[in-house]
Design a protein around this motif. Sequence first.
Motif: not given
Length: 534
Positions: A341-370
Amino acid sequence: MSNYKDNDGGKRGLDALSSLCKRRGFIFPSSEIYGGINGFWDYGPMGAELKRNIRDAWWRFMVQDREDVVGLDATIIMHPRVWQASGHASGFADPMVDCKDCKKRYRADQLCEEQGAKLVQKDGGWELPEGVKCLQCGSANLTEPRSFNLMFKTHVGPVEDESSATYLRPETAQAIFTQFLNIYATSRRSVPFGVAQSGKSFRNEINPRNYTFRSREFEQMELEFFIRPDEAVELIYGHVVTMADNPDLDGEPQQDWGWEVWHRYWVEQRLKWYRSIGLPSEALHLYWQKGDELAHYARACVDIEYEFPFGVQELEGIAARSDFDLSQHQKFSGKSMEVFDDHLKAAVSAMDEGAKQMFEQRTVSACILRGKSLDEAKAFCAGLFEGRYVPHVIEPSAGTDRLALAILCNAYDEETLTDSKGKPDVRTVMRLHPAIAPIKAAVLPLVKNRPELYAKAREIYKLLRKEWNCFWDESGAIGRRYRRQDEVGTPFCVTVDFETLDDDTVTVRRRDSMEQERVQVSSLVSWIGAAVRT
Ligand code: GAP
């Protein structure tokens, strides 16, 4: 609404309808000259047109009128691994019980339901609750419920062993998943987009019943609408629209919708379509499956139900199935079902590492709950950061034959009129929506023995036949001819009479109101055309 419902569980109403359907060529028992075969039905001249019109209306609404849905026409027999991946080989089973005394066979859950009880699930199997009896002989001497796989098994090629065994498809949906990569590569569509298919499905139902409602061979009309996982939407747009945001479900779909909104959007679209072909809103109901009724991978499922004469029953299921189906085929075939997904790739490229880490933490916990494992959750995030994911899916899945039955039930009417001698006279009329009526217009010459009138009527008949399925009827009194058309639901009867020869007008008689009006032959096509469009 039809006026033939009664208090005997709809049996009398259904009997009147099935008798008309037989008499007028809508539906016949399959192989009737050999005594019929339970759960199989044939559609006669009227039924074949009706079903074709339903299918065409569905295809137009779901595929041709949209930019984001394409079609598929796949085979009925597929590789047996398809049914292992989908779960049908191991899990597509109903519980069956037999009466040991009179040998009558039942679907155990239905037998319980009919006696106000609920089948008990136990140790991966089932148990009958106390007090459930055979409905035929009253005996409580019933077998334990045992699992019966509903797929029809067959063999491909001349050797009948396990290596050549496969199944007739029990749903059309799986071919859409197995062809996902080809369609994605060739259709030039990007997620969100859908793939629609209609065609035959086969289920060896334990207890086919209620006329064509539950058959062993039937048609489905299914859409698999592929959407981004909510996490990808969040990364691209910074938010995910949910129902709490009060989205406009009647307007154009929006890219920032989450799965919940897409699901509700499709429920609304499907209701809109049912109304457009003549099913009244008040006869349609929504049943939201409860947590314990949902498949483990499903996030939500709603049934659109119709008030059949034998009760309120499912017409269509609309399920939010997460990424279960494509992920299963990815696992079983070893082929990646991810899209880039080009839009996703472009959006992620514009994120800084801190934001990515926070997103990952939240997403991993939510996935495990599911229910995902830590590794799966991490791999999902890693994919998103590279612009990749397995699409999720919303599945509106309808039965063509079941809908044809609902439409016939809804259309059937017995209207009491008063004849010219003041006596009551019952008119049987199928009040079908003109867009799906098998015959759009009947052309009736008032008399047969006036060559110029007859020739003019033939000319009009040929003119109308170029546009729609029409009927020519020259025999019998005009009133009798009208009544025959009423019984097959023809919305317009065009009578060619002496006046036609003078002023080039015809009498058009409307089926429902029986009102008649004069219409110029030159405007007949546009006059009827306006009425037969959905
Ligand atoms: N791919 C999802 C699926 O097949 P389903 O609820 O098993 O879901 C969808 O079937 C629709 O197919 C039902 O809502 C119903 O209209 C129709 N259908 C299912 N089994 C049927 C049967 N035995 N006879 C007639 N129609 C049937």
